[in-house]
Scaffold this active site. Structure first.
Site, PDB file in Angstrom:
ATOM      1  N   ARG A 156      52.760  73.794  -0.373  1.00  0.00           N
ATOM      2  CA  ARG A 156      52.490  72.374  -0.085  1.00  0.00           C
ATOM      3  C   ARG A 156      52.583  72.055   1.411  1.00  0.00           C
ATOM      4  O   ARG A 156      53.058  71.005   1.812  1.00  0.00           O
ATOM      5  CB  ARG A 156      53.428  71.465  -0.890  1.00  0.00           C
ATOM      6  CG  ARG A 156      53.355  71.682  -2.393  1.00  0.00           C
ATOM      7  CD  ARG A 156      51.938  71.475  -2.942  1.00  0.00           C
ATOM      8  NE  ARG A 156      51.873  71.713  -4.376  1.00  0.00           N
ATOM      9  CZ  ARG A 156      51.430  72.847  -4.940  1.00  0.00           C
ATOM     10  NH1 ARG A 156      51.000  73.842  -4.177  1.00  0.00           N
ATOM     11  NH2 ARG A 156      51.389  72.977  -6.247  1.00  0.00           N
ATOM     12  N   SER A 189      51.202  66.168 -10.022  1.00  0.00           N
ATOM     13  CA  SER A 189      52.625  66.472  -9.896  1.00  0.00           C
ATOM     14  C   SER A 189      53.230  65.620  -8.786  1.00  0.00           C
ATOM     15  O   SER A 189      52.749  65.615  -7.659  1.00  0.00           O
ATOM     16  CB  SER A 189      52.799  67.963  -9.585  1.00  0.00           C
ATOM     17  OG  SER A 189      54.155  68.285  -9.472  1.00  0.00           O
ATOM     18  N   GLU A 192      55.774  64.955  -3.502  1.00  0.00           N
ATOM     19  CA  GLU A 192      54.574  65.696  -3.125  1.00  0.00           C
ATOM     20  C   GLU A 192      53.445  64.721  -2.808  1.00  0.00           C
ATOM     21  O   GLU A 192      52.543  65.021  -2.047  1.00  0.00           O
ATOM     22  CB  GLU A 192      54.170  66.610  -4.288  1.00  0.00           C
ATOM     23  CG  GLU A 192      52.987  67.501  -4.028  1.00  0.00           C
ATOM     24  CD  GLU A 192      52.751  68.484  -5.153  1.00  0.00           C
ATOM     25  OE1 GLU A 192      51.619  68.543  -5.648  1.00  0.00           O
ATOM     26  OE2 GLU A 192      53.702  69.186  -5.548  1.00  0.00           O
TER      27      GLU A 192
END
Length: 304
Positions: free
Chosen positions: A173, A223, A293
């Site tokens: 990420r 997510s 995220e």
């Protein structure tokens, strides 16, 4: 002449939308209005961003809107969205060239059609190539850094550069683009020859697993939390007794606690507050700090 008139005068070939509801352009189906919104080609996006920088017009770059939460108060300045006008896909041998606006699902299916394996993991990720590279998107054991050869980026100073995979510094990420404020314009990927039936079978398997385990029936940004090292965010949230925990119509999914969903009328403020409260409760109960995220875009008010 105000900045909107300047843009319409200097970019008369583009179709600007003023006071555009961002709920129309995010998978969360949440967000106030952007002052301006446009979907240019890659070349015109570069021209636009350079002009806006010189004219001191705030710019927000958007892909498919799948990993973002836009403030209820909207976004200041111009939103430049890499959409259908910036979504060319070209295949030469084992290599795929794709512009930033191409959807991951489209690129994965193009690869499968041409009997190329390596992008099966991406078939169900609801994002664009540009957004996927910014955060090194991945699923089911695959990630973007596994297939990227090079990428074309626009730097904040207006320069366009060709970066190698090493230059992009893709990790979980994370990317170098995030650190320096670079915008992904296009990418070159290298895949391997594969069996078409096996490729489609893997894609169908991943799709079925997503349907079974993820709350795809509700709007979300995917997510919500990054995976803490050594843990799974969803399990930490479930173990903290937060399945179904909600603030208004913003809710921790009971199907998969790693997802915050919009039950229909959630506001960005409610979602952001829910994310913060979940993070605090998990920290108190399990001693692990969950980091979002999801990217927060726009005029969020400072919380008390």
């Amino acid at each position: 002449m105000n900045w909107k008139e300047q843009l319409e005068s200097n970019f008369s070939d583009l179709q600007f939308q003023w006071d555009e509801p961002m709920a129309k352009h995010t998978t969360f189906r949440i967000g106030g209005n952007a002052d301006g919104y446009v979907e240019p080609t890659v070349a015109r996006a570069c021209d636009l961003m350079n002009y806006c920088q010189m004219a001191d017009i705030p710019v927000t770059v958007l892909g498919n809107g799948s990993n973002v939460l836009v403030a209820d108060e909207g976004i200041e300045g111009l939103v430049i969205s890499f959409g259908k006008a910036a979504a060319q896909i070209k295949i030469e041998g084992n290599r795929i060239f794709a512009e930033a606006g191409a959807l991951l699902s489209q690129v994965a299916h193009a690869a499968a059609k041409n009997e190329l394996t390596g992008l099966e993991f991406a078939a169900g990720i609801p994002g664009s190539i540009g957004g996927a590279l910014m955060m090194n998107a991945g699923a089911y054991g695959g990630e973007m850094k596994d297939v990227v050869v090079s990428l074309q980026v626009l730097l904040e100073d207006g320069g366009i550069q060709l970066w190698s995979l090493e230059d992009a510094d893709l990790s979980y990420r994370h990317s170098h683009m995030m650190e320096v404020g670079a915008t992904v314009l296009a990418v070159e990927m290298e895949l391997k020859p594969g069996n078409k039936e096996e490729i489609y079978s893997a894609m169908e398997d991943f799709r079925t697993r997503r349907m079974e385990k993820q709350p795809l029936e509700f709007p979300s940004a995917g997510s919500t939390f990054k995976r803490p090292e050594g843990y799974f965010a969803g399990k930490l949230i479930m173990d903290a007794g937060l399945a179904g925990f909600h603030i208004g119509d913003a809710q921790v999914s009971e199907k998969h606690c790693g997802f915050v969903i919009n039950k229909g009328g959630a506001t960005a403020t409610q979602v952001r507050q829910l994310i913060r409260e979940v993070s605090e409760i998990v920290m108190q109960k399990n001693g692990v700090r969950l980091e979002p995220e999801v990217r927060f875009l726009g005029r969020f008010q400072e919380e008390k």
